[in-house]
Design a protein around this motif. Structure first.
Motif, PDB file in Angstrom:
ATOM      1  N   ASP A 124      49.189 -23.892  19.738  1.00  0.00           N
ATOM      2  CA  ASP A 124      47.654 -23.718  19.688  1.00  0.00           C
ATOM      3  C   ASP A 124      47.648 -22.280  19.571  1.00  0.00           C
ATOM      4  OD1 ASP A 124      49.006 -23.980  22.235  1.00  0.00           O
ATOM      5  OD2 ASP A 124      46.959 -24.071  23.054  1.00  0.00           O
ATOM      6  N   VAL A 125      48.297 -21.505  20.167  1.00  0.00           N
ATOM      7  CA  VAL A 125      48.249 -19.853  20.403  1.00  0.00           C
ATOM      8  C   VAL A 125      48.611 -18.903  19.078  1.00  0.00           C
ATOM      9  CG1 VAL A 125      48.841 -18.033  21.776  1.00  0.00           C
ATOM     10  CG2 VAL A 125      48.725 -20.262  22.665  1.00  0.00           C
ATOM     11  N   ASP A 126      47.340 -18.445  18.546  1.00  0.00           N
ATOM     12  CA  ASP A 126      47.962 -17.533  17.515  1.00  0.00           C
ATOM     13  C   ASP A 126      48.324 -16.132  18.071  1.00  0.00           C
ATOM     14  OD1 ASP A 126      46.838 -19.158  15.706  1.00  0.00           O
ATOM     15  OD2 ASP A 126      44.489 -18.429  15.799  1.00  0.00           O
ATOM     16  N   ILE A 127      49.376 -15.626  17.130  1.00  0.00           N
ATOM     17  CA  ILE A 127      50.231 -14.520  17.600  1.00  0.00           C
ATOM     18  C   ILE A 127      49.776 -13.298  16.784  1.00  0.00           C
ATOM     19  CG2 ILE A 127      52.474 -13.639  18.082  1.00  0.00           C
ATOM     20  CD1 ILE A 127      53.410 -16.336  18.448  1.00  0.00           C
ATOM     21  N   TYR A 128      49.284 -12.310  17.221  1.00  0.00           N
ATOM     22  CA  TYR A 128      48.946 -11.113  16.438  1.00  0.00           C
ATOM     23  C   TYR A 128      49.792  -9.908  16.792  1.00  0.00           C
ATOM     24  CZ  TYR A 128      44.622 -13.062  15.385  1.00  0.00           C
ATOM     25  OH  TYR A 128      43.420 -14.003  14.925  1.00  0.00           O
ATOM     26  N   VAL A 129      50.571  -9.395  15.874  1.00  0.00           N
ATOM     27  CA  VAL A 129      51.608  -8.285  15.994  1.00  0.00           C
ATOM     28  C   VAL A 129      51.442  -7.103  14.959  1.00  0.00           C
ATOM     29  CG1 VAL A 129      53.472  -9.911  16.669  1.00  0.00           C
ATOM     30  CG2 VAL A 129      53.255  -9.350  14.288  1.00  0.00           C
ATOM     31  N   ALA A 130      51.913  -6.010  15.578  1.00  0.00           N
ATOM     32  CA  ALA A 130      51.769  -4.901  14.307  1.00  0.00           C
ATOM     33  C   ALA A 130      52.990  -4.908  13.668  1.00  0.00           C
ATOM     34  CB  ALA A 130      51.840  -3.435  15.312  1.00  0.00           C
ATOM     35  N   ALA A 131      54.152  -5.469  14.098  1.00  0.00           N
ATOM     36  CA  ALA A 131      55.431  -5.457  13.223  1.00  0.00           C
ATOM     37  C   ALA A 131      56.393  -6.975  13.608  1.00  0.00           C
ATOM     38  CB  ALA A 131      56.207  -4.335  13.445  1.00  0.00           C
ATOM     39  N   LEU A 132      56.925  -7.415  12.510  1.00  0.00           N
ATOM     40  CA  LEU A 132      57.680  -8.582  12.768  1.00  0.00           C
ATOM     41  C   LEU A 132      58.994  -7.881  12.300  1.00  0.00           C
ATOM     42  CD1 LEU A 132      58.275 -11.483  13.374  1.00  0.00           C
ATOM     43  CD2 LEU A 132      57.847 -11.973  10.972  1.00  0.00           C
ATOM     44  N   ASP A 133      60.081  -7.669  13.443  1.00  0.00           N
ATOM     45  CA  ASP A 133      61.082  -7.224  12.974  1.00  0.00           C
ATOM     46  C   ASP A 133      62.289  -7.982  12.676  1.00  0.00           C
ATOM     47  OD1 ASP A 133      60.154  -4.731  13.528  1.00  0.00           O
ATOM     48  OD2 ASP A 133      61.122  -3.901  15.191  1.00  0.00           O
ATOM     49  N   GLU A 134      63.547  -7.617  12.469  1.00  0.00           N
ATOM     50  CA  GLU A 134      64.848  -8.276  12.141  1.00  0.00           C
ATOM     51  C   GLU A 134      65.057  -9.628  13.021  1.00  0.00           C
ATOM     52  OE1 GLU A 134      67.499  -5.508  10.830  1.00  0.00           O
ATOM     53  OE2 GLU A 134      66.195  -4.415   9.883  1.00  0.00           O
ATOM     54  N   ARG A 135      65.423  -9.142  14.152  1.00  0.00           N
ATOM     55  CA  ARG A 135      66.289  -9.970  15.184  1.00  0.00           C
ATOM     56  C   ARG A 135      66.458  -9.361  16.316  1.00  0.00           C
ATOM     57  NH1 ARG A 135      71.469  -7.786  15.527  1.00  0.00           N
ATOM     58  NH2 ARG A 135      71.841  -6.307  14.132  1.00  0.00           N
ATOM     59  N   LEU A 136      66.964 -10.333  17.224  1.00  0.00           N
ATOM     60  CA  LEU A 136      67.373  -9.780  18.482  1.00  0.00           C
ATOM     61  C   LEU A 136      69.127  -9.321  18.668  1.00  0.00           C
ATOM     62  CD1 LEU A 136      65.887 -12.246  20.956  1.00  0.00           C
ATOM     63  CD2 LEU A 136      64.967 -10.178  20.327  1.00  0.00           C
ATOM     64  N   ASP A 137      69.385  -8.296  19.268  1.00  0.00           N
ATOM     65  CA  ASP A 137      70.662  -8.014  19.682  1.00  0.00           C
ATOM     66  C   ASP A 137      71.338  -8.956  20.768  1.00  0.00           C
ATOM     67  OD1 ASP A 137      69.955  -6.800  22.083  1.00  0.00           O
ATOM     68  OD2 ASP A 137      70.530  -4.944  21.585  1.00  0.00           O
ATOM     69  N   ASP A 138      72.362  -8.545  21.212  1.00  0.00           N
ATOM     70  CA  ASP A 138      73.286  -9.660  22.164  1.00  0.00           C
ATOM     71  C   ASP A 138      72.637  -9.663  23.451  1.00  0.00           C
ATOM     72  OD1 ASP A 138      74.872 -10.399  20.004  1.00  0.00           O
ATOM     73  OD2 ASP A 138      76.420  -9.060  20.699  1.00  0.00           O
ATOM     74  N   HIS A 139      71.850  -8.306  23.845  1.00  0.00           N
ATOM     75  CA  HIS A 139      71.168  -8.322  25.154  1.00  0.00           C
ATOM     76  C   HIS A 139      69.746  -8.702  25.057  1.00  0.00           C
ATOM     77  CE1 HIS A 139      74.879  -6.152  26.109  1.00  0.00           C
ATOM     78  NE2 HIS A 139      74.744  -5.273  25.206  1.00  0.00           N
ATOM     79  N   GLY A 140      69.335  -9.161  23.946  1.00  0.00           N
ATOM     80  CA  GLY A 140      67.825  -9.711  23.838  1.00  0.00           C
ATOM     81  C   GLY A 140      66.976  -8.508  23.629  1.00  0.00           C
ATOM     82  N   TYR A 141      67.369  -7.536  22.914  1.00  0.00           N
ATOM     83  CA  TYR A 141      66.476  -6.357  22.435  1.00  0.00           C
ATOM     84  C   TYR A 141      66.175  -6.537  21.195  1.00  0.00           C
ATOM     85  CZ  TYR A 141      66.376  -3.764  26.883  1.00  0.00           C
ATOM     86  OH  TYR A 141      65.978  -3.354  28.106  1.00  0.00           O
ATOM     87  N   ILE A 142      64.955  -6.074  20.664  1.00  0.00           N
ATOM     88  CA  ILE A 142      64.553  -6.170  19.319  1.00  0.00           C
ATOM     89  C   ILE A 142      64.946  -5.075  18.451  1.00  0.00           C
ATOM     90  CG2 ILE A 142      62.483  -6.326  17.605  1.00  0.00           C
ATOM     91  CD1 ILE A 142      60.971  -7.372  20.207  1.00  0.00           C
ATOM     92  N   ILE A 143      65.736  -5.563  17.423  1.00  0.00           N
ATOM     93  CA  ILE A 143      66.313  -4.746  16.460  1.00  0.00           C
ATOM     94  C   ILE A 143      65.138  -4.657  15.149  1.00  0.00           C
ATOM     95  CG2 ILE A 143      68.414  -4.177  14.809  1.00  0.00           C
ATOM     96  CD1 ILE A 143      69.322  -3.976  17.615  1.00  0.00           C
ATOM     97  N   PRO A 144      64.831  -3.354  14.625  1.00  0.00           N
ATOM     98  CA  PRO A 144      64.965  -2.107  15.493  1.00  0.00           C
ATOM     99  C   PRO A 144      64.239  -1.911  16.479  1.00  0.00           C
ATOM    100  CG  PRO A 144      63.783  -2.029  13.218  1.00  0.00           C
ATOM    101  CD  PRO A 144      63.887  -3.372  13.255  1.00  0.00           C
ATOM    102  N   GLY A 145      63.017  -2.410  16.793  1.00  0.00           N
ATOM    103  CA  GLY A 145      62.281  -2.319  17.877  1.00  0.00           C
ATOM    104  C   GLY A 145      61.736  -0.920  18.337  1.00  0.00           C
ATOM    105  N   LEU A 146      61.610  -0.938  19.399  1.00  0.00           N
ATOM    106  CA  LEU A 146      61.494   0.501  20.123  1.00  0.00           C
ATOM    107  C   LEU A 146      62.038   0.829  21.227  1.00  0.00           C
ATOM    108  CD1 LEU A 146      59.434  -0.339  22.671  1.00  0.00           C
ATOM    109  CD2 LEU A 146      57.779  -0.189  20.648  1.00  0.00           C
ATOM    110  N   GLY A 147      63.119  -0.008  21.683  1.00  0.00           N
ATOM    111  CA  GLY A 147      63.786   0.387  23.009  1.00  0.00           C
ATOM    112  C   GLY A 147      62.943  -0.586  23.910  1.00  0.00           C
ATOM    113  N   ASP A 148      63.135  -0.068  25.362  1.00  0.00           N
ATOM    114  CA  ASP A 148      62.379  -0.741  26.500  1.00  0.00           C
ATOM    115  C   ASP A 148      61.107  -0.100  26.601  1.00  0.00           C
ATOM    116  OD1 ASP A 148      63.560  -2.264  29.301  1.00  0.00           O
ATOM    117  OD2 ASP A 148      61.506  -1.100  29.274  1.00  0.00           O
ATOM    118  N   ALA A 149      60.299  -0.976  26.332  1.00  0.00           N
ATOM    119  CA  ALA A 149      58.609  -0.628  26.111  1.00  0.00           C
ATOM    120  C   ALA A 149      58.291   0.079  27.774  1.00  0.00           C
ATOM    121  CB  ALA A 149      57.857  -1.799  25.917  1.00  0.00           C
ATOM    122  N   GLY A 150      58.538  -0.872  28.626  1.00  0.00           N
ATOM    123  CA  GLY A 150      58.158  -0.420  29.975  1.00  0.00           C
ATOM    124  C   GLY A 150      58.821   0.785  30.443  1.00  0.00           C
ATOM    125  N   ASP A 151      60.011   0.893  30.282  1.00  0.00           N
ATOM    126  CA  ASP A 151      60.982   2.333  30.555  1.00  0.00           C
ATOM    127  C   ASP A 151      60.198   3.384  29.675  1.00  0.00           C
ATOM    128  OD1 ASP A 151      62.373   1.339  32.310  1.00  0.00           O
ATOM    129  OD2 ASP A 151      64.180   0.996  31.089  1.00  0.00           O
TER     130      ASP A 151
END
Ligand code: PRP
Ligand code: URA
Length: 209
Positions: free
Chosen positions: A176-203
């Motif tokens: 029931d929850v609509d999702i709004y994103v600026a980009a839908l990227d390719e996949r996750l890497d083995d550490h659960g980071y988004i590829i290509p992503g932006l790295g660690d957002a908090g850091d």
């Protein structure tokens, strides 16, 4: 099934490219995230209901539209969600803000909840959960679980970047929850980071490592 909306306005896409760029420093990163959050807030509120009222201009009486219906609530997921909060508040200054504190265990990738503080009238509000990254989806699902356990029913999710795995997980858990994103990227890497992503957002927002 809830919808996935990719906010592909040229200004959003332009700014997102510089957000992704590893050479963008903390100050510029913060400013760009803030700006994109404002632009995304414009898109996410596109379908909020309006009602007609009568207004007297200096020249004549006319009909005008004002926002009606449920009040809004903004729910940033700590800590990186805070980086988008002010940008959204700029457009929605009357919204109340609730905080859900979660971090992702780096080994298990499971979300760990450490803080929740919500407006007392949260169940009467239409909520926007805010987090720059939707990776495995664990944090988003846990935050929405917290809200639903409190009795909230109208929830949207807002992310800068999502991985297909995370979108599917949230859609399966909370259809029931609509999702709004600026980009839908390719996949996750083995550490659960988004590829290509932006790295660690908090850091990148706070200059930590
Ligand atoms: C990041 C991000 C999301 C979460 C996404 O937060 O801001 O909350 O990871 O990953 P998931 O979809 O796999 O759960 P993080 O756990 O790094 O905490 P932080 O915001 O305190 O840096
Ligand atoms: N959290 C982040 O900050 N970045 C990712 O790519 C995945 C989770």
């Amino acid at each position: 099934m809830a919808k996935l909306v990719v906010c592909d306005h040229p200004l959003i896409q332009h700014k997102l490219t510089f957000i992704r760029d590893v050479r963008t420093n903390t100050k510029d990163f913060r400013e760009l995230v803030d700006e994109v959050a404002t632009l995304m807030a414009y898109e996410i509120t596109r379908d909020i209901p309006l009602e007609s009222i009568t207004v007297q201009t200096p020249v004549a009486e006319t009909e005008g539209k004002v926002i009606s219906g449920r009040m809004l609530g903004l729910i940033p997921i700590l800590r990186a969600g805070l980086g988008m909060l002010d940008g959204v508040v700029k457009l929605l200054p009357a919204a109340k803000v609730g905080h859900v504190g979660l971090f992702r265990d780096p080994e298990t990738l499971q979300p760990v909840e450490y803080y929740t503080k919500l407006p007392t009238d949260v169940t009467e509000r239409e909520l926007i959960v805010i987090d720059p990254m939707l990776a495995t989806g664990g944090s988003a699902i846990a935050a929405i679980d917290v809200l639903k356990k409190r009795g909230c029913t109208q929830i949207k999710m807002m992310n800068l970047i999502a991985a297909p795995e995370g979108v599917k997980a949230v859609q399966d858990a909370h259809p029931d929850v609509d999702i709004y994103v600026a980009a839908l990227d390719e996949r996750l890497d083995d550490h659960g980071y988004i590829i290509p992503g932006l790295g660690d957002a908090g850091d990148r927002l706070y200059g930590t490592k």
